[in-house]
Design a protein around this motif. Sequence first.
Motif, mmCIF file in Angstrom:
data_model
loop_
_atom_site.group_PDB
_atom_site.id
_atom_site.type_symbol
_atom_site.label_atom_id
_atom_site.label_comp_id
_atom_site.label_asym_id
_atom_site.label_seq_id
_atom_site.Cartn_x
_atom_site.Cartn_y
_atom_site.Cartn_z
ATOM 1 N N UNK A 456 0.834 -1.203 0.000
ATOM 2 C CA UNK A 456 0.000 0.000 0.000
ATOM 3 C C UNK A 456 0.866 1.249 0.000
ATOM 4 N N UNK A 457 1.839 1.273 0.902
ATOM 5 C CA UNK A 457 2.698 2.458 1.007
ATOM 6 C C UNK A 457 3.521 2.649 -0.262
ATOM 7 N N UNK A 458 4.008 1.544 -0.836
ATOM 8 C CA UNK A 458 4.776 1.651 -2.073
ATOM 9 C C UNK A 458 3.905 2.156 -3.220
ATOM 10 N N UNK A 705 8.821 4.798 14.855
ATOM 11 C CA UNK A 705 8.047 5.931 14.351
ATOM 12 C C UNK A 705 8.577 6.374 12.991
ATOM 13 N N UNK A 706 9.189 5.462 12.247
ATOM 14 C CA UNK A 706 9.718 5.826 10.938
ATOM 15 C C UNK A 706 8.575 6.108 9.960
ATOM 16 N N UNK A 707 8.854 6.902 8.946
ATOM 17 C CA UNK A 707 7.783 7.416 8.099
ATOM 18 C C UNK A 707 7.043 6.322 7.345
ATOM 19 N N UNK A 708 7.769 5.341 6.793
ATOM 20 C CA UNK A 708 7.062 4.261 6.127
ATOM 21 C C UNK A 708 6.071 3.591 7.078
ATOM 22 N N UNK A 709 6.519 3.367 8.311
ATOM 23 C CA UNK A 709 5.679 2.667 9.278
ATOM 24 C C UNK A 709 4.495 3.517 9.734
ATOM 25 N N UNK A 710 4.732 4.819 9.914
ATOM 26 C CA UNK A 710 3.629 5.683 10.310
ATOM 27 C C UNK A 710 2.633 5.871 9.163
ATOM 28 N N UNK A 711 3.107 5.779 7.919
ATOM 29 C CA UNK A 711 2.181 5.811 6.787
ATOM 30 C C UNK A 711 1.294 4.567 6.791
ATOM 31 N N UNK A 712 1.893 3.398 7.066
ATOM 32 C CA UNK A 712 1.092 2.176 7.146
ATOM 33 C C UNK A 712 0.124 2.232 8.316
ATOM 34 N N UNK A 713 0.579 2.784 9.436
ATOM 35 C CA UNK A 713 -0.305 2.924 10.587
ATOM 36 C C UNK A 713 -1.497 3.816 10.244
ATOM 37 N N UNK A 714 -1.243 4.917 9.538
ATOM 38 C CA UNK A 714 -2.339 5.802 9.135
ATOM 39 C C UNK A 714 -3.317 5.099 8.217
ATOM 40 N N UNK A 715 -2.798 4.318 7.256
ATOM 41 C CA UNK A 715 -3.684 3.592 6.350
ATOM 42 C C UNK A 715 -4.542 2.584 7.105
ATOM 43 N N UNK A 716 -3.935 1.909 8.087
ATOM 44 C CA UNK A 716 -4.706 0.959 8.893
ATOM 45 C C UNK A 716 -5.799 1.672 9.683
ATOM 46 N N UNK A 717 -5.478 2.834 10.243
ATOM 47 C CA UNK A 717 -6.473 3.597 11.002
ATOM 48 C C UNK A 717 -7.597 4.081 10.092
#
Length: 1021
Positions: A456-458, A705-717
Amino acid sequence: MPAGTRRIAAQVTQLLSTDALVVGGTLGACAAARELARAGRRTVLAARECSLPFEMSVCRRPWVRSGELAALPTPWRALLSACVEGGLGGGEHLLNLARLAARVEEALLDAGVTLFYGMTPCGLVRAAKGAPAGVLFGGKFGLCAIAAETLLDCTPDAALVAAAGGRVYSRVKDRAVVHLSCKVNQAADGDPLTLDRGQRCESPTKWPDARELRPSGVAALTGGRVPLHGPFAEFILRLPFAPESPLRDSRLAVAARRAVLDVGAAVAADRAAAGKERLFFHRFGDGLLTEPLVRIAGAPGNPFRSRGFRNLFVLGPAADVPDSAARRLWSPCHAAREAVRLAARLSKVRIRASAHGSDVASPAGAGQGVSIRRLHFQDAPPLHAVGTLPLADGSLPVLAQCDTLVVGAGTSGVPAALAAAHFGGRTILIEQHADVGGTRTIGGVGSYWFGRETPFQRACDEAYDRVSRRCAVAEETAMLAALVEAGVEVLPLSSVAGVLCEGRRVTGVAVAAGGRLGVIRARAVVDATGDADLAAWAGAPFEYGNGRDAWTLWASFADFNGPKRTASRMYESGIETRDPWDFARTILRSRGRPGMWNRLPHEMPQHYVAPRESRRVAGRARVTYAGILAGETFPDVMVVCDANFDLKGIATSDLLCSGVVWSWGVCRRYLAAIPYGAIVPRSVENLLVAGRAYSATHDAMSLARMQRDMASLGAAAGTAAALAAQQRVSPGRLDAETLQAEWVRRGILRAEDRRRWGRLPERYGRGEAAEDARRVARGGREWPRAAARLARHPAAALPALRGAFRPARKGPSGLRIGRLLCALGDGGPVSFLLDNTAQRTATRLPPPRRRTLRVPPEHGWAPEPAYSLYAVGLAGAGARAAEVMTRLARRIPDDAALYADPKRSPFEYVRTICAVAERCPGVALRAPLEELLRKSSLRNQDVSFTRDVRRANDPVAERRAWLEMAIGRALARCGDARGLDILRRYRDDVRGPLARSAEEELRDLAAAGFAKTIPWKRRID
């Protein structure tokens, strides 16, 4: 730190009272504020943006003509002339905007003007008879008021006059002329958009080879041309405009950037057909510059005073003048000249208007709206306030309704909105800045240092890159295009100032728009503010800063140099995001950093303050430092992070501070699971918290809290919020397995990560503990993870560690095992650790295990003796350590300069002595604290609060001040009244994190009963 509490907004915090309040950051506003202050009037200038003057520095318009410079009053003509970088021909000059912002700021502060940034007007303070007597502002701090006798409205749409009920007429019908400017670079070799997501790969760039561009087929472009002013492009756009809409600025901002996409695509096609090098448009501003839109009804004989109000004046093109004169006032230089004249007249007149109350709503019963009493605006009042004002009852208009509402369009917010929009319901995304992307784009952290890539992030990155290459625009504009294409309604330039609650259920937010507050309602809400603003205001519990006090990881106010996406950042100091004073202090301190604006000509002033940490919500599950190292699994796993050890700030994990785990090499790269429960706040329904504010400990959040991971966290939310809205349930009631299946299907969660991390923790018994104890004894790369597993299972770990300790005492693993035993509460190794500490410090103080990257403290690196003493404190044996700590305190050099030396700083020695005394308070622990107090480098480091917050710009002095406060904290807990005296002084410190920490420590001491041991005359106020 105490949890947030739910408050009914019957009172609004009053920051201060002043003689004159200037609202807006135009050059005219700056000129008027300086003139009033020099005439002896106490003057405040409150701007929404973070740089001055607005129409030049923020809106990226650095060109000025010789005639305009000549029109300026003498001091301003000299100031702007000193910022000229070079000529463009035809009498046009180019300014260094970053230098201009710094010089204007200094001129105002030197004159005595008080500056506030990030302040969006949204209501009025009223005098007894209803006259305006001040302004209410919304922002990251919630809602607060400034009372003033004279109000100067320098907003482009006369927002204060409209809020006061004065007459405001539209100068235009259905079209507004918007000026949008940005940097434009020409590729000298290859494609300037070549990207490597690990780092930025730039080709050399140069100024464009033309004075204007003539793209075809862009209807919104006035005259079909784009003037170029050296390395700047000016888009003059005629766009649809609805004067009556409170959200008109948001919609104009989106429409303008969409038009730029069309221009960029046309220019790219035209130049490719002509065989010319590509151009790249980037560095847009953080504001909206429109030609004159409105006109007030002025008082007879005074077009700058609003009719019916003796103390409300308008500076700028909204004055009651003909359209031709308004166009002249739209010019910054002509407006500044008129502002000086008006301010000179106002400085001779005193208009008394005592604050009586405040309102942001329509009168009660007017229209169909939402009662102001259902909104919550704060979790903690701003510091240094002078009181409160009653908030008038009434109703707020409903500006919009949606299925999913995402607040904050940053690293997590953008993917949250994209994911939510997939489900077809109406999705609204609110952002306080003009551009989206947050830290990822306008914050200047454009590189992916680490993080776990997901499909998703990619796919999102690839979509942004396609738009960037096709339209030759920066990533933030490409992100906006992706959001609009997905059907998301984006509302930039919108400040959220409150949260709408129905009992424990969050049902919307209050937005500052058009000088007033309005409500956006939603079935499900995602708090992507990065600071858990909505959750805290709604009453969810949280931690702030490092969990012990309000000291956060270091914040950044980055500056850009050249075309690269990654900005120059300096992490040196924390920030109290809830306090307007400290927000301004952070900006002033960072802008004054040497070399901030003089590296390259024609560069930009900063406009994005990026805290690495503030609040962390208390969720249904919590990610801990020990859990990350131990490889903790969760049945509701949502995101798996690929992180590194990057703690830019003070460490608080017992594992780190006791030296059980310290190795950068061992912990540089690892995977960490975040469960869905970590974004579901306790005590609040219908709200998810995305981004760095998820439920984690201070040290854990700094590592995951790296950006790729926080982007995935946002998508999950965003996915969970949209499903909840679709099913008409609170997100916390969704089935975890159903969510995981959807996350895997959409590429947000890897299937292999779900299998590996999505399960209950494995059994850990004495056999596993014995094997881990052997790993710790052997050392090597596995011992930190083994130590973390042992720390999480003390019942099984203690027997194994005791058996391993005796044979290891004389080897290198003796300290590791002894410290771990103490960290688990076993005092057996205390004598061993104290003897080792005494030997190591007998002749000199060993340096930190590894030097920090900048100024200590950082990453939890400390000298070996400090680790051992901290472990002794964890075992409750502080009294036994008193003699060793007293000798150690005597040996600490009384040299302030040492605290800036990454190799020799004694910070961690002082901090550890205080930490042990706090954990094991008693009379015996006073002796080492008294030795520390004898050192002049740790005494009287507080800086009393004044309205000029420039007095505290030294980050090293701030660290020594924190140590003095820590000494006071420890003394107070040991029953010494001198500790309370120190904390009282720091409660009035100009540095927000210190003042907040001292204030809450005094409250905690009173609640815990420590003050009972201190004579009554010196007890806490």
